[in-house]
Scaffold this motif. Structure first.
Motif, PDB file in Angstrom:
ATOM      1  N   LYS A  66       0.809  -1.224   0.000  1.00  0.00           N
ATOM      2  CA  LYS A  66       0.000   0.000   0.000  1.00  0.00           C
ATOM      3  C   LYS A  66       0.845   1.279   0.000  1.00  0.00           C
ATOM      4  N   HIS A  67       1.902   1.303   0.814  1.00  0.00           N
ATOM      5  CA  HIS A  67       2.644   2.556   0.976  1.00  0.00           C
ATOM      6  C   HIS A  67       4.130   2.378   0.682  1.00  0.00           C
ATOM      7  N   ASP A 215       0.769  -0.739   6.355  1.00  0.00           N
ATOM      8  CA  ASP A 215       0.074  -0.177   7.516  1.00  0.00           C
ATOM      9  C   ASP A 215       0.015   1.355   7.409  1.00  0.00           C
ATOM     10  N   ASP A 216      -1.209   1.904   7.430  1.00  0.00           N
ATOM     11  CA  ASP A 216      -1.382   3.358   7.270  1.00  0.00           C
ATOM     12  C   ASP A 216      -0.648   4.149   8.360  1.00  0.00           C
ATOM     13  N   ALA A 219       3.125   4.049   7.929  1.00  0.00           N
ATOM     14  CA  ALA A 219       3.556   4.862   6.784  1.00  0.00           C
ATOM     15  C   ALA A 219       3.592   6.336   7.176  1.00  0.00           C
ATOM     16  N   ASP A 220       2.572   6.750   7.899  1.00  0.00           N
ATOM     17  CA  ASP A 220       2.513   8.150   8.316  1.00  0.00           C
ATOM     18  C   ASP A 220       3.665   8.473   9.269  1.00  0.00           C
TER      19      ASP A 220
END
Ligand SMILES: Cc1ncc(COP(=O)(O)O)c(C=O)c1O
Length: 409
Positions: A66-67, A215-216, A219-220
């Protein structure tokens, strides 16, 4: 890509075979890369910016994750990944000793302790069967390294880690494009770390790195940490570092990424030719060939043989006299480095690792390596071992070339 065909089989005997030659790749991409760099210069956006965002998007897609968060180097990627898990004093991180220094130095720099575990004799990857015994209540993460471009045994490691609440951080610095049971390196751990050092399969024109995660929140946090933990401007949520990727490197990597699959195929083709060539010459008992485990997609950042007769360094000198480049990855395993002496790993404490350090020899492999150059490497090694017992014509004459032809795809 340049043609792999032989330039001149007869006159090439005295020419050199470089371990790696980045200039050949640059020649084929010169116009595209210069145009991309010119565009960055004209834009005036030298740090992060649209080229970096584009690289992150395309790399995430390429890895099937995802990231992606770009940073300044593979070493920083490892450091940032550990920082994202708040690794610090009192923590332990399990790492192989047979790897580049950054895998363990990232742990030490955060005040945590690297716990060195031995490797598999054939792949030189972390021996997952030995990891469970080294897990303690202080273990915060495991860093398997996908050494030379082949993935470590991720399912076993993931299962171990999940049952104990430990993070798995892939050191995929040598393994962009590698695969394991249908998934790509970068999508196999909680965070994966990539290096775009110029000698990597996808190389920048300087230092560059990247982390991937599904994992959101991670990533942030990685984005925050690479930019001094700053958000918004001059307000610092975390103590991060400066590991922003510059746009020039991202622009170069964006030009190169579409070629990566083709380059990996070319590396695989050359690896298969080496293996068939050594087998045909009858030296594969002394020159132990690299092993590819089932369900792995190897991307051959290195083709590393084990010289099992104790004469690795003599062979290396012999090849150097013939202007054939080789390297030893790695001559001193990390648990025996001076800076880690205080950790107390004595000689013999990781026997498989120490044996690998005495036996491994990396041979030239890169997508533009010609078949003729490869044949000269095989012939030189075969000469070294069997010149006494086999007529030289078998090794370097038409018969050898016929054998070599037989392994061309
Ligand atoms: C296994 C491994 N880990 C980490 C690194 C560090 O990457 P970089 O040189 O981009 O800092 C490298 C690069 O050589 C590597 O091969």
């Amino acid at each position: 890509m340049s043609s792999p065909q032989s330039a001149s089989a007869g006159s090439a005997a005295s020419a050199s075979v470089p371990l790696f030659d980045i200039s050949r790749q640059h020649q084929t991409l010169h116009a595209e890369i210069m145009a991309a760099l010119e565009r960055v210069c004209s834009s005036g956006q030298f740090i992060l910016g649209p080229d970096v965002v584009e690289l992150e998007k395309r790399t995430a897609e390429y890895c099937g994750v995802k990231h992606a968060v770009a940073c300044a180097s593979g070493s920083d990627a490892l450091l940032l990944a550990l920082m994202a898990y708040d690794v610090g004093p009192g923590d332990e991180v399990i790492v192989p000793s047979y790897t580049f220094f950054a895998t363990a130095s990232a742990v030490t720099r955060l005040g945590a302790v690297p716990v060195f575990v031995d490797i598999e004799a054939d792949t030189c990857n972390l021996d997952a069967a030995l990891v469970a015994a080294r897990i303690t209540p202080r273990t915060k993460a495991i860093i398997p390294v996908h050494l030379y471009g082949q993935c470590a045994d991720m399912d076993v490691l993931r299962e171990l880690a999940e049952t104990r609440g430990i993070a798995v951080i892939e050191d995929a610095c040598q393994a962009i494009g590698a695969g394991y049971r249908g998934k790509s390196a970068g999508a196999l751990g909680d965070i994966a770390c990539f290096s775009f050092y110029p000698t990597k399969n996808l190389g920048a024109y300087g230092d560059a790195g990247l982390m991937t995660t599904g994992d959101d929140a991670l990533a942030d946090k990685l984005k925050l940490l690479r930019g001094h933990g700053m958000r918004p401007r001059y307000y610092h949520q975390l103590v991060g570092i400066n590991s922003r990727l510059d746009s020039m490197q991202a622009a170069v990597l964006n030009v190169k990424l579409p070629y990566l699959e083709r380059w990996s195929d070319a590396r695989r083709e050359r690896a298969a030719r080496y293996t068939a060539g050594f087998q045909a010459c009858g030296v594969s008992d002394v020159v132990r060939l690299p092993v590819v485990r089932p369900e792995r997609r190897h991307v051959w950042n290195q083709y590393v043989v084990h010289i099992a007769d104790g004469r690795r360094d003599e062979l290396r000198a012999y090849l150097a006299e013939r202007k054939i480049g080789t390297e030893i990855y790695y001559p001193v395993p990390l648990h025996r480095q001076e800076c880690f002496a205080h950790l107390g790993y004595g000689a013999g404490s990781l026997p498989v690792t120490e044996r690998a350090a005495a036996e491994t020899l990396a041979l030239p492999i890169f997508p533009e390596l010609t078949f003729d150059e490869q044949d000269r490497v095989v012939a030189a090694i075969a000469d070294y071992y069997v010149a006494q017992s086999a007529p030289r014509a078998m090794l370097t004459g038409p018969n050898f070339l016929k054998l070599a032809d037989g392994v061309r795809r």
